[in-house]
Design an enzyme around this catalytic site. Structure first.
Site, PDB file in Angstrom:
ATOM      1  N   SER A   1       0.841  -1.204   0.000  1.00  0.00           N
ATOM      2  CA  SER A   1       0.000   0.000   0.000  1.00  0.00           C
ATOM      3  C   SER A   1       0.867   1.241   0.000  1.00  0.00           C
ATOM      4  O   SER A   1       1.981   1.240   0.558  1.00  0.00           O
ATOM      5  CB  SER A   1      -0.845  -0.034   1.273  1.00  0.00           C
TER       6      SER A   1
ATOM      7  N   TYR B   1      -1.941  -1.094  10.862  1.00  0.00           N
ATOM      8  CA  TYR B   1      -2.189  -1.662   9.530  1.00  0.00           C
ATOM      9  C   TYR B   1      -0.982  -1.405   8.625  1.00  0.00           C
ATOM     10  O   TYR B   1      -0.444  -2.326   7.999  1.00  0.00           O
ATOM     11  CB  TYR B   1      -3.457  -1.052   8.920  1.00  0.00           C
TER      12      TYR B   1
ATOM     13  N   LYS C   1       2.086  -3.919   6.693  1.00  0.00           N
ATOM     14  CA  LYS C   1       2.498  -3.917   5.282  1.00  0.00           C
ATOM     15  C   LYS C   1       4.018  -3.730   5.165  1.00  0.00           C
ATOM     16  O   LYS C   1       4.681  -4.407   4.379  1.00  0.00           O
ATOM     17  CB  LYS C   1       1.774  -2.807   4.505  1.00  0.00           C
TER      18      LYS C   1
END
Ligand code: NAD
Ligand code: UFG
Length: 331
Positions: A124, A148, A152
């Protein structure tokens, strides 16, 4: 080529499976429906006229992964499975670390056991944190602001380490910008059950009358009209990027990182106005306080993906607005 797609009944996974089937790949899919519904499988069949092999299960579970690799000669894996709600990740970080990291470790271990070393991973633009300048290039410094995003970035580092340890791996890390839109059939799209976190699903709930108004988080950013600017990309363009990445990892070993965005930024107000115009529908809004953690603007320099993968986004913001709304109107 037989491809295992994890998280394949989710938003981006389902669109990618459609493009894989349309391009004659064999598809095996695993999903535990934590954020998707089984009916997506019927929709994929309706669109493509083709069947996939589906396993309901958790990617953290090595037993089911071994079963999949034993039953099928998997050539490559596209790993979408993961939790993605930024706000929830701040409230319940361990759920995110457990699910996103554990699933990836299990997958990588089982891939290694079966000597399947070709992987496309969903990363992302969140790994760029607050970028020092725009547009964002792949070699910009990496940092994160929430659990989050941390998952990643950790997974990106795990993948770098894997390749250092074993040069047989071939890995494409795709850093998505802001996917919106839906398949032109209107049969699959993004349809969160909970209150949406992201802009487009929220606009849709306002346009359909489910919510009264959109809250626009701040109009005092350093942007064209003061509202936040993002690089919205049509989910079908994004899906096609995965096919290009598969072709690349099939040819060349290594690990590489690619921005998948359009290179153009649109403000919240620009998106809202385009949506209203294209779909001839009102989207009432109110300007509210900034959302903590948001940045002014974020858009990609997508030239590396064009050079190395021969991929670029084709659809424009009008297509994205029309297809997003068409999906909810058809259901
Ligand atoms: P999604 O929630 O629609 O799809 C993810 C799918 O994975 C869901 O079907 C869910 O049920 C499944 N899943 C989650 N954990 C699982 C597990 N342990 N085992 C089996 N299945 C599991 O999300 P999406 O928008 O399609 O995103 C796909 C990937 O792309 C995610 O990894 C996400 O973090 C990443 N990503 C998404 C965006 C975005 O804005 N949509 C942006 C950047 C990156
Ligand atoms: N926004 C509003 N009102 C809303 C929702 C969003 O004004 O109800 C604004 C935000 O302030 C921001 C823009 O709309 O300026 C886009 O917000 P999104 O939540 O749709 O997207 P973000 O860029 O904040 O984050 C998304 C994903 C992240 C991912 C990031 C980069 O949620 O997981 O894109 O890919 F990391």
């Amino acid at each position: 080529m037989k491809v295992l797609v994890t998280g394949g009944t989710g938003y981006i996974g389902s669109h990618t499976i459609v493009e894989l089937l349309d391009n004659n790949y064999d598809v095996v899919c695993i999903d535990n429906f934590i954020n998707s519904k089984p009916e997506v499988l019927d929709k994929i069949k309706e669109i493509t006229g083709k069947e996939i092999t589906f396993y309901e299960g958790d990617v953290c579970d090595k037993q089911i992964l071994r079963q999949i690799f034993t039953d099928n000669n998997i050539d490559a894996v596209i790993h979408f499975a993961g939790l993605k709600a930024v706000g929830e990740s701040v409230r319940v970080p361990l759920k995110y670390y457990r699910n996103n990291i554990d699933s990836t470790l299990s997958l990588l271990e089982v891939m290694g056991e079966y000597n399947c070393k070709k992987l496309v991973f969903s990363s992302s633009a969140t790994v760029y944190g607050k970028p020092k300048s725009l547009p964002i290039k792949e070699d910009f410094p990496l940092s994160t602001t929430n659990p989050y995003g941390a998952t990643k970035l950790m997974i990106e580092n795990i993948l770098r380490d894997i390749y250092v340890s074993d040069k047989d791996w071939s890995i494409a890390v795709l850093r998505y910008f802001n996917p919106i839109g839906a398949h032109s059939s209107g049969l699959i799209g993004e349809n969160p059950n909970d209150i949406p976190n992201n802009l487009m699903p929220y606009i849709i709930k306002v346009a359909t009358g489910e919510y009264q108004k959109l809250n626009i988080f701040g109009n005092d950013y350093d942007t064209v009209d003061g509202t936040g600017v993002r690089d919205y990309i049509h989910v079908v363009d994004l899906a096609l990027g995965h096919l290009k990445a598969l072709e690349k990892i099939d040819k060349d070993n290594g690990i590489d990182f690619y921005n998948l965005g359009t290179g153009h930024g649109f403000s919240v107000l620009e998106l809202v106005n385009t949506f209203s115009k294209v779909n001839k529908v009102d989207v009432p809004y109110e300007i509210c306080d900034r959302r903590p953690g948001d940045i002014d603007a974020c858009y990609a320099d997508p030239s590396y993906a064009k050079e190395k993968l021969n991929w670029q986004a084709e659809k424009n913001i009008e297509d994205m607005c029309r297809d997003s709304y068409n999906f909810v109107n058809r259901k």
